[in-house]
Design a protein around this motif. Structure first.
Motif, PDB file in Angstrom:
ATOM      1  N   ASP A 167      41.271  40.368  89.516  1.00 30.31           N
ATOM      2  CA  ASP A 167      40.520  40.253  88.268  1.00 30.31           C
ATOM      3  C   ASP A 167      41.452  40.029  87.083  1.00 30.31           C
ATOM      4  N   ARG A 168      42.582  40.703  87.103  1.00 33.07           N
ATOM      5  CA  ARG A 168      43.554  40.554  86.010  1.00 33.07           C
ATOM      6  C   ARG A 168      44.144  39.155  86.002  1.00 33.07           C
ATOM      7  N   LEU A 169      44.448  38.618  87.175  1.00 29.62           N
ATOM      8  CA  LEU A 169      44.999  37.267  87.264  1.00 29.62           C
ATOM      9  C   LEU A 169      43.967  36.236  86.810  1.00 29.62           C
ATOM     10  N   TYR A 170      42.736  36.453  87.186  1.00 30.06           N
ATOM     11  CA  TYR A 170      41.652  35.565  86.750  1.00 30.06           C
ATOM     12  C   TYR A 170      41.537  35.558  85.220  1.00 30.06           C
ATOM     13  N   GLU A 171      41.559  36.731  84.611  1.00 27.70           N
ATOM     14  CA  GLU A 171      41.423  36.832  83.155  1.00 27.70           C
ATOM     15  C   GLU A 171      42.592  36.159  82.436  1.00 27.70           C
ATOM     16  N   ALA A 172      43.765  36.125  83.060  1.00 27.73           N
ATOM     17  CA  ALA A 172      44.923  35.494  82.428  1.00 27.73           C
ATOM     18  C   ALA A 172      44.707  33.998  82.233  1.00 27.73           C
ATOM     19  N   PHE A 173      43.791  33.422  82.978  1.00 24.70           N
ATOM     20  CA  PHE A 173      43.459  32.007  82.810  1.00 24.70           C
ATOM     21  C   PHE A 173      42.248  31.799  81.899  1.00 24.70           C
ATOM     22  N   VAL A 174      41.226  32.598  82.052  1.00 23.74           N
ATOM     23  CA  VAL A 174      39.973  32.315  81.335  1.00 23.74           C
ATOM     24  C   VAL A 174      39.895  32.996  79.969  1.00 23.74           C
ATOM     25  N   ASP A 175      40.653  34.078  79.760  1.00 22.78           N
ATOM     26  CA  ASP A 175      40.673  34.739  78.459  1.00 22.78           C
ATOM     27  C   ASP A 175      41.725  34.047  77.586  1.00 22.78           C
ATOM     28  N   GLU A 176      41.279  33.426  76.490  1.00 26.80           N
ATOM     29  CA  GLU A 176      42.184  32.623  75.673  1.00 26.80           C
ATOM     30  C   GLU A 176      43.321  33.445  75.090  1.00 26.80           C
ATOM     31  N   ARG A 177      43.035  34.678  74.694  1.00 31.92           N
ATOM     32  CA  ARG A 177      44.079  35.526  74.107  1.00 31.92           C
ATOM     33  C   ARG A 177      45.170  35.824  75.135  1.00 31.92           C
ATOM     34  N   LEU A 178      44.778  36.164  76.356  1.00 35.98           N
ATOM     35  CA  LEU A 178      45.753  36.435  77.412  1.00 35.98           C
ATOM     36  C   LEU A 178      46.490  35.163  77.821  1.00 35.98           C
ATOM     37  N   ARG A 179      45.764  34.053  77.841  1.00 29.47           N
ATOM     38  CA  ARG A 179      46.370  32.790  78.254  1.00 29.47           C
ATOM     39  C   ARG A 179      47.477  32.353  77.306  1.00 29.47           C
ATOM     40  N   GLN A 180      47.320  32.668  76.041  1.00 30.48           N
ATOM     41  CA  GLN A 180      48.328  32.288  75.053  1.00 30.48           C
ATOM     42  C   GLN A 180      49.676  32.954  75.317  1.00 30.48           C
ATOM     43  N   ARG A 181      49.673  34.050  76.036  1.00 24.06           N
ATOM     44  CA  ARG A 181      50.923  34.761  76.305  1.00 24.06           C
ATOM     45  C   ARG A 181      51.824  33.987  77.270  1.00 24.06           C
ATOM     46  N   TRP A 182      51.242  33.209  78.157  1.00 21.19           N
ATOM     47  CA  TRP A 182      52.067  32.462  79.116  1.00 21.19           C
ATOM     48  C   TRP A 182      51.877  30.946  79.021  1.00 21.19           C
ATOM     49  N   LEU A 183      50.814  30.533  78.295  1.00 21.53           N
ATOM     50  CA  LEU A 183      50.544  29.109  78.136  1.00 21.53           C
ATOM     51  C   LEU A 183      50.223  28.829  76.664  1.00 21.53           C
ATOM     52  N   PRO A 184      51.207  29.003  75.774  1.00 23.39           N
ATOM     53  CA  PRO A 184      50.959  28.811  74.344  1.00 23.39           C
ATOM     54  C   PRO A 184      50.581  27.367  74.045  1.00 23.39           C
ATOM     55  N   GLU A 185      49.796  27.194  72.992  1.00 25.56           N
ATOM     56  CA  GLU A 185      49.313  25.871  72.604  1.00 25.56           C
ATOM     57  C   GLU A 185      48.636  25.180  73.787  1.00 25.56           C
ATOM     58  N   SER A 186      47.857  25.980  74.515  1.00 27.11           N
ATOM     59  CA  SER A 186      47.205  25.490  75.720  1.00 27.11           C
ATOM     60  C   SER A 186      46.209  24.387  75.429  1.00 27.11           C
ATOM     61  N   GLU A 187      46.177  23.407  76.324  1.00 26.08           N
ATOM     62  CA  GLU A 187      45.205  22.338  76.226  1.00 26.08           C
ATOM     63  C   GLU A 187      44.040  22.543  77.187  1.00 26.08           C
ATOM     64  N   LEU A 188      43.951  23.746  77.762  1.00 28.07           N
ATOM     65  CA  LEU A 188      42.871  24.035  78.699  1.00 28.07           C
ATOM     66  C   LEU A 188      41.562  24.304  77.968  1.00 28.07           C
ATOM     67  N   ARG A 189      40.489  23.674  78.423  1.00 28.25           N
ATOM     68  CA  ARG A 189      39.142  23.956  77.925  1.00 28.25           C
ATOM     69  C   ARG A 189      38.245  24.218  79.137  1.00 28.25           C
ATOM     70  N   GLU A 190      37.711  25.408  79.188  1.00 27.53           N
ATOM     71  CA  GLU A 190      36.942  25.829  80.362  1.00 27.53           C
ATOM     72  C   GLU A 190      35.684  24.992  80.553  1.00 27.53           C
ATOM     73  N   ARG A 191      35.472  24.563  81.798  1.00 22.33           N
ATOM     74  CA  ARG A 191      34.245  23.855  82.178  1.00 22.33           C
ATOM     75  C   ARG A 191      33.299  24.798  82.914  1.00 22.33           C
ATOM     76  N   THR A 192      33.764  25.372  83.993  1.00 21.83           N
ATOM     77  CA  THR A 192      32.990  26.342  84.762  1.00 21.83           C
ATOM     78  C   THR A 192      33.937  27.422  85.266  1.00 21.83           C
ATOM     79  N   ALA A 193      33.376  28.605  85.533  1.00 20.01           N
ATOM     80  CA  ALA A 193      34.189  29.703  86.055  1.00 20.01           C
ATOM     81  C   ALA A 193      33.311  30.631  86.877  1.00 20.01           C
ATOM     82  N   THR A 194      33.833  31.095  88.004  1.00 21.41           N
ATOM     83  CA  THR A 194      33.148  32.055  88.862  1.00 21.41           C
ATOM     84  C   THR A 194      34.096  33.218  89.117  1.00 21.41           C
ATOM     85  N   LYS A 195      33.869  34.312  88.434  1.00 20.24           N
ATOM     86  CA  LYS A 195      34.765  35.466  88.523  1.00 20.24           C
ATOM     87  C   LYS A 195      34.623  36.145  89.863  1.00 20.24           C
TER      88      LYS A 195
END
Length: 219
Positions: free
Chosen positions: A129-157
């Protein structure tokens, strides 16, 4: 069909793909050696594995496709021929055609009908769950993927997520797998990349980024 005719067909296929003259295309193929199946990244599995699954090795399949004229046919036509005329199952047919196209210089490793795909994966000592959130939660994602160009389309937790990447039409697909209570793996594929050069660039980028992801998440 003679070997000479088969080789001429390979030359014509290279001409159509690269725009080279007949002489240049022929010289390139000759410089690369006789166009035969070899072990290596061009093949989707080992010779032993494909023989076990289909009853034929790579050389036998490639000879059959040469004789049929596969270098002048589409990927779809070749896969259909294997399925309908050779009784090869759908997944095996696709695997054989992809390997054939790579070995004959008609398709680069990682190349698909809609572009190139590169992959990266990383196992991290955190719950899935934590690894999943590191991708879909924008705040967490910024910690390892700053200035991310990812825009979520679909997600199944917590199984997976799909993203658009910037505005270039490429997509990023990520799958997540628990490896126990406190360990999980993210497997990423960046699809529809326009060419081999961009594929190499993004392959290096993602390998570096998932390394940073591991450093950020692990205590």
């Amino acid at each position: 069909m003679t070997t000479q005719k088969s080789f001429k067909r390979l030359v014509r296929a290279r001409m159509e793909k690269t725009g080279e003259s007949y002489t240049s295309a022929r010289a390139s193929l000759l410089a690369a050696g006789e166009p035969r199946a070899t072990e290596g990244p061009a093949l989707t599995m080992s010779d032993e594995a494909i023989r076990r699954r289909t009853g034929r090795g790579w050389e036998e399949w490639f000879d059959l496709l040469d004789e049929w004229g596969a270098t002048d046919r589409s990927h779809t036509d070749a896969a259909r021929w294997l399925l309908e005329e050779q009784g090869t199952g759908g997944w095996n047919a696709q695997s054989i055609v992809v390997s054939y196209e790579r070995a004959r210089g008609l398709r680069a490793v990682g190349e698909h009908a809609d572009g190139f795909t590169v992959t990266a994966s990383k196992t991290v000592a955190v719950p899935v769950d934590r690894l999943y959130e590191a991708f879909v939660d924008e705040r967490l994602r910024q910690r390892w993927l700053p200035e991310s160009e990812l825009r979520e389309r679909t997600a199944t937790k917590p199984k997976g997520a799909r993203f658009d990447w910037g505005d270039d039409g490429t997509r990023v697909v990520v799958g997540f797998e628990a490896k126990g209570e406190d360990k999980s793996t993210a497997s990423l594929a960046h699809e529809k990349l326009p060419d081999a050069e961009e594929a190499e660039r993004m392959k290096a980028f993602w390998r570096e980024r998932v390394g940073v992801l591991k450093e950020v998440l692990e205590p």
